[in-house]
Scaffold this active site. Structure first.
Site, PDB file in Angstrom:
ATOM      1  N   PRO A   2      -3.737   3.863  -9.923  1.00  0.00           N
ATOM      2  CG  PRO A   2      -5.497   5.364 -10.193  1.00  0.00           C
ATOM      3  CD  PRO A   2      -5.186   3.918 -10.024  1.00  0.00           C
ATOM      4  CD  GLU A   3       2.237   3.295  -6.825  1.00  0.00           C
ATOM      5  OE1 GLU A   3       3.040   3.988  -6.167  1.00  0.00           O
ATOM      6  OE2 GLU A   3       2.479   2.140  -7.178  1.00  0.00           O
TER       7      GLU A   3
END
Ligand SMILES: [Zn+2]
Length: 283
Positions: A2-3
């Site tokens: 996840p960014e």
């Protein structure tokens, strides 16, 4: 992994079931994730009201009534599952416990938040709210890309004289916090800058022009995350991974989407990470 946009989407998903609510029960099912959990974590969470759910870079921060803040990092594979939401925004029935459910928070409202992380690169910690910014994971972070401290003069000054490729500079968390491989590739494509170009060779004007592009790329992804959030509410209550459409990331060998460009998306490995770009229109 996840960014920033995915973490922000998770935060927005958790906020309506956590903010203002009391943690009635906390279960911590193992001593550690990437690092050991803080001492007495269950006791320090139980009975606490969540005052506010914030985000700093890729970290979610839950400020508690006790004056402490719970830091949550999703790591590589961390997911949040919401069940039993009394308002029916998320899936109602609690699912059967799964192998990698490491932390379970039961809110007084009846909602349950389950943190599941098969690879255990995630992390949780507790600290006084007043010292959040000096926590070892947060102390060295640069400005938030969506905040006012990240602006054209700042970025131009940070890139000036720098010998590293611009790709590496934008991934440097001390320069700007929370940008990861995917969104740096997308940013450089929109800016028509090659990921291999040396940061110091980019004019101040072009460096400054990167700022609104970074913001647009992140905001577009957060908007897309918001629409997947609406779908998740009707589906299984799981927050953490979303299908986005990218212009270059993961598109090696496919046609460039720039109008009038007949380039093909290429891939080059920089510092062990794949950079996707169009060699025709990114210079
Ligand atoms: Zn192109």
């Amino acid at each position: 992994m996840p960014e920033l946009p995915e973490v922000e989407t998770v935060r927005r998903g958790l906020a309506p079931v956590m903010e203002g609510q009391v943690i009635a029960r906390a279960a911590v099912n193992r001593p550690d994730l990437r690092w050991p959990f803080p001492p007495d974590m269950v006791a320090r969470l139980t009975g606490q009201r969540v005052l506010m759910l914030r985000r700093r870079s890729k970290y979610i921060l839950a400020d508690l009534g006790s004056g402490e803040t719970l830091l949550i990092h999703l790591g590589m594979s961390g997911r949040m599952l919401i069940s039993g939401d009394p308002l029916g925004r998320f899936v109602h029935a609690h699912p059967a416990p799964e192998k990698h459910d490491h932390v379970v928070l039961d809110m007084e409202s009846g909602a349950r938040i389950t943190f599941n992380d098969p690879r255990r690169f995630g992390a949780m910690d507790l600290m006084p709210t007043a010292t959040t910014e000096t926590h070892p994971l947060l102390a060295k972070l640069g400005p938030e890309p969506l905040g006012n401290d990240f602006n054209a003069p700042y970025l131009a000054a940070m890139l000036r004289g720098r010998n590293t490729p611009v790709k590496s500079a934008l991934l440097d968390q001390r320069i700007v916090a929370g940008l990861g491989n995917i969104y740096v590739c997308e940013t450089l494509f929109r800016a028509r800058i090659s990921p291999r170009r040396r940061a110091g060779n980019i004019s101040g004007k072009r460096a400054g022009a990167l700022v609104p592009i970074v913001r647009d790329v992140l905001r577009d992804a957060i908007t897309a995350g918001g629409s997947s959030l609406r779908d998740f509410r009707q589906a299984d209550g799981e927050l953490g991974y979303f299908q986005h459409s990218f212009d270059v990331y993961g598109r090696e060998g496919e046609a460039c989407r720039t109008q009038g460009c007949d380039g093909v998306i290429g891939r080059v490995v920089q510092s062990g990470r794949s950079s996707f770009y169009c060699p025709r229109c990114q210079r």
